[in-house]
Design an enzyme around this catalytic site. Structure first.
Site, PDB file in Angstrom:
ATOM      1  N   SER A   1       0.881  -1.185   0.000  1.00  0.00           N
ATOM      2  CA  SER A   1       0.000   0.000   0.000  1.00  0.00           C
ATOM      3  C   SER A   1       0.908   1.222   0.000  1.00  0.00           C
ATOM      4  O   SER A   1       2.095   1.115   0.342  1.00  0.00           O
ATOM      5  CB  SER A   1      -0.838  -0.017   1.286  1.00  0.00           C
TER       6      SER A   1
ATOM      7  N   TYR B   1      -1.992  -1.069  10.441  1.00  0.00           N
ATOM      8  CA  TYR B   1      -1.934  -1.231   8.985  1.00  0.00           C
ATOM      9  C   TYR B   1      -0.605  -0.703   8.433  1.00  0.00           C
ATOM     10  O   TYR B   1       0.056  -1.358   7.624  1.00  0.00           O
ATOM     11  CB  TYR B   1      -3.120  -0.477   8.377  1.00  0.00           C
TER      12      TYR B   1
HETATM   13  P1  NAD Z   1     -11.379  -6.406   0.256  1.00  0.00           P
HETATM   14  O1  NAD Z   1     -11.973  -6.263   1.624  1.00  0.00           O
HETATM   15  O2  NAD Z   1     -12.234  -6.177  -0.941  1.00  0.00           O
HETATM   16  O3  NAD Z   1     -10.717  -7.837   0.063  1.00  0.00           O
HETATM   17  C1  NAD Z   1     -10.009  -8.466   1.079  1.00  0.00           C
HETATM   18  C2  NAD Z   1      -9.977  -9.941   0.792  1.00  0.00           C
HETATM   19  O4  NAD Z   1      -9.282 -10.575   1.854  1.00  0.00           O
HETATM   20  C3  NAD Z   1     -11.375 -10.579   0.726  1.00  0.00           C
HETATM   21  O5  NAD Z   1     -11.366 -11.601  -0.255  1.00  0.00           O
HETATM   22  C4  NAD Z   1     -11.522 -11.185   2.106  1.00  0.00           C
HETATM   23  O6  NAD Z   1     -12.423 -12.286   2.129  1.00  0.00           O
HETATM   24  C5  NAD Z   1     -10.084 -11.625   2.365  1.00  0.00           C
HETATM   25  N1  NAD Z   1      -9.776 -11.836   3.755  1.00  0.00           N
HETATM   26  C6  NAD Z   1     -10.038 -11.039   4.830  1.00  0.00           C
HETATM   27  N2  NAD Z   1      -9.623 -11.637   5.955  1.00  0.00           N
HETATM   28  C7  NAD Z   1      -9.077 -12.831   5.585  1.00  0.00           C
HETATM   29  C8  NAD Z   1      -8.478 -13.906   6.294  1.00  0.00           C
HETATM   30  N3  NAD Z   1      -8.355 -13.886   7.623  1.00  0.00           N
HETATM   31  N4  NAD Z   1      -8.049 -14.978   5.591  1.00  0.00           N
HETATM   32  C9  NAD Z   1      -8.203 -15.030   4.247  1.00  0.00           C
HETATM   33  N5  NAD Z   1      -8.755 -14.035   3.522  1.00  0.00           N
HETATM   34  C10 NAD Z   1      -9.187 -12.961   4.194  1.00  0.00           C
HETATM   35  O7  NAD Z   1     -10.115  -5.427   0.283  1.00  0.00           O
HETATM   36  P2  NAD Z   1      -9.193  -4.826  -0.864  1.00  0.00           P
HETATM   37  O8  NAD Z   1      -9.327  -3.348  -0.803  1.00  0.00           O
HETATM   38  O9  NAD Z   1      -9.402  -5.514  -2.160  1.00  0.00           O
HETATM   39  O10 NAD Z   1      -7.763  -5.165  -0.257  1.00  0.00           O
HETATM   40  C11 NAD Z   1      -6.887  -6.114  -0.826  1.00  0.00           C
HETATM   41  C12 NAD Z   1      -5.465  -5.759  -0.448  1.00  0.00           C
HETATM   42  O11 NAD Z   1      -5.114  -4.512  -1.036  1.00  0.00           O
HETATM   43  C13 NAD Z   1      -5.250  -5.613   1.056  1.00  0.00           C
HETATM   44  O12 NAD Z   1      -4.004  -6.164   1.415  1.00  0.00           O
HETATM   45  C14 NAD Z   1      -5.245  -4.106   1.245  1.00  0.00           C
HETATM   46  O13 NAD Z   1      -4.495  -3.726   2.375  1.00  0.00           O
HETATM   47  C15 NAD Z   1      -4.578  -3.673  -0.040  1.00  0.00           C
HETATM   48  N6  NAD Z   1      -4.824  -2.272  -0.391  1.00  0.00           N
HETATM   49  C16 NAD Z   1      -6.098  -1.802  -0.560  1.00  0.00           C
HETATM   50  C17 NAD Z   1      -6.279  -0.476  -0.893  1.00  0.00           C
HETATM   51  C18 NAD Z   1      -7.647   0.111  -1.110  1.00  0.00           C
HETATM   52  O14 NAD Z   1      -7.745   1.329  -1.226  1.00  0.00           O
HETATM   53  N7  NAD Z   1      -8.703  -0.695  -1.207  1.00  0.00           N
HETATM   54  C19 NAD Z   1      -5.175   0.354  -1.049  1.00  0.00           C
HETATM   55  C20 NAD Z   1      -3.893  -0.152  -0.863  1.00  0.00           C
HETATM   56  C21 NAD Z   1      -3.738  -1.484  -0.530  1.00  0.00           C
END
Ligand code: NAD
Length: 261
Positions: free
Chosen positions: A143, A156
């Site tokens: 991130s 985080y």
């Molecule tokens: P999201 O909530 O849409 O997806 C998260 C996924 O992780 C889901 O499939 C969920 O079921 C799974 N998950 C949650 N807890 C879990 C566990 N204990 N075991 C297995 N799976 C689990 O979120 P997202 O925004 O798509 O995030 C995905 C990644 O991208 C994360 O690592 C997040 O930190 C990173 N990220 C997101 C953003 C953003 O703005 N959305 C920005 C930078 C980084």
């Protein structure tokens, strides 16, 4: 990319891929020909259908990324079904926002386990097979918070900075092999993880969802636009192509200019 099906015959494991960024990356890898191991707690049937529609094989493993035994079983299942993991995308992640002195201890533990420690476990299980085949791609979805901090996000930011560090060390330990390891550092992407933060701003400031989205972006992301899962999938598939052979240990920002400030 020279070959649109450059991942045909390869297997990609994407953690946390039933929604959001992980699903977008899994879809991009499937379009490049890879068989997919999905993981996560969302709508499994819909996610699997979106992958098999491209003609690849896809399975789901329900491992909880807080549980080392279940992570080991997931990598073993990928090996049993497809013969190994060629592309490992460590994407599972959760968020919680609170001041450090009020941060719930169990939330800290879960965020560190899911957003950082799970990647140590997936890497240590998948890497021996990659080394044996002298080809592999490890992509850690960090991130902007792997590069800079934001108030309220102590767990985080700590986990994502740790993930960037794990990326660099894994890249150094595999330099000179056909295995690469890199991190991608997205800014805001409109997924369920960020939807909660938008809802919180709307409730706090008494404004509409659209106004809360604009406020969230205006605060941090100079482009004023969300990054998309599809754009992140494109970066991952590029890293998995021959163009990515010598990209090692990078922390690749895709953040609308956030960390350029
Ligand atoms: P999201 O909530 O849409 O997806 C998260 C996924 O992780 C889901 O499939 C969920 O079921 C799974 N998950 C949650 N807890 C879990 C566990 N204990 N075991 C297995 N799976 C689990 O979120 P997202 O925004 O798509 O995030 C995905 C990644 O991208 C994360 O690592 C997040 O930190 C990173 N990220 C997101 C953003 C953003 O703005 N959305 C920005 C930078 C980084």
């Amino acid at each position: 990319m020279s070959n649109l099906n450059h991942l045909q015959g390869k297997t990609a494991l994407v953690t946390g891929s039933t929604s959001g960024i992980g699903l977008g990356i899994a879809q991009a890898l499937a379009q490049a020909g890879a068989n997919i191991v999905l993981n996560g707690f969302g709508d499994v049937d819909a996610a699997l259908a979106s992958l098999t529609a491209t003609g690849v094989q896809a399975i789901h493993h329900p491992a909880d990324m807080r549980k080392p035994d279940e992570i080991a079983a997931m990598v073993a299942a990928a090996q049993a079904r497809f013969g190994g993991v060629d592309v490992l995308v460590n994407n599972a992640g959760i968020q919680h926002v609170a001041p450090v002195e009020a941060f719930p201890v169990e939330k800290w533990d879960d965020i560190l386990a899911i957003n950082l420690t799970s990647s140590f476990h997936t890497i240590r299980h998948a890497l021996p097979g990659m080394r044996a085949r002298n080809w592999g791609r490890i992509v850690n979805i960090a991130s902007v918070h792997g590069l800079v901090g934001s108030a309220g996000k102590s767990a985080y930011v700590a986990a994502k900075h740790g993930l960037v560090g794990l990326t660099k060390v894994t890249a150094l330990e595999t330099a000179g092999t056909g295995v690469t390891c890199n991190a991608i550092c997205p800014g805001f992407v409109l997924t369920p993880l960020v939807a909660q933060q938008i809802a919180d701003i709307a409730a706090r400031d008494g404004i509409s969802t659209e106004a809360a989205q604009a406020r969230l972006l205006a605060d941090k992301q100079p482009s004023g636009q969300f990054v998309t899962p599809r754009q992140l999938g494109g970066i991952v598939t590029m890293l998995c192509s021959p163009l990515g052979d010598e990209v090692r240990g990078a922390a690749w920002a895709a953040d609308g200019g956030w960390t350029a400030q």
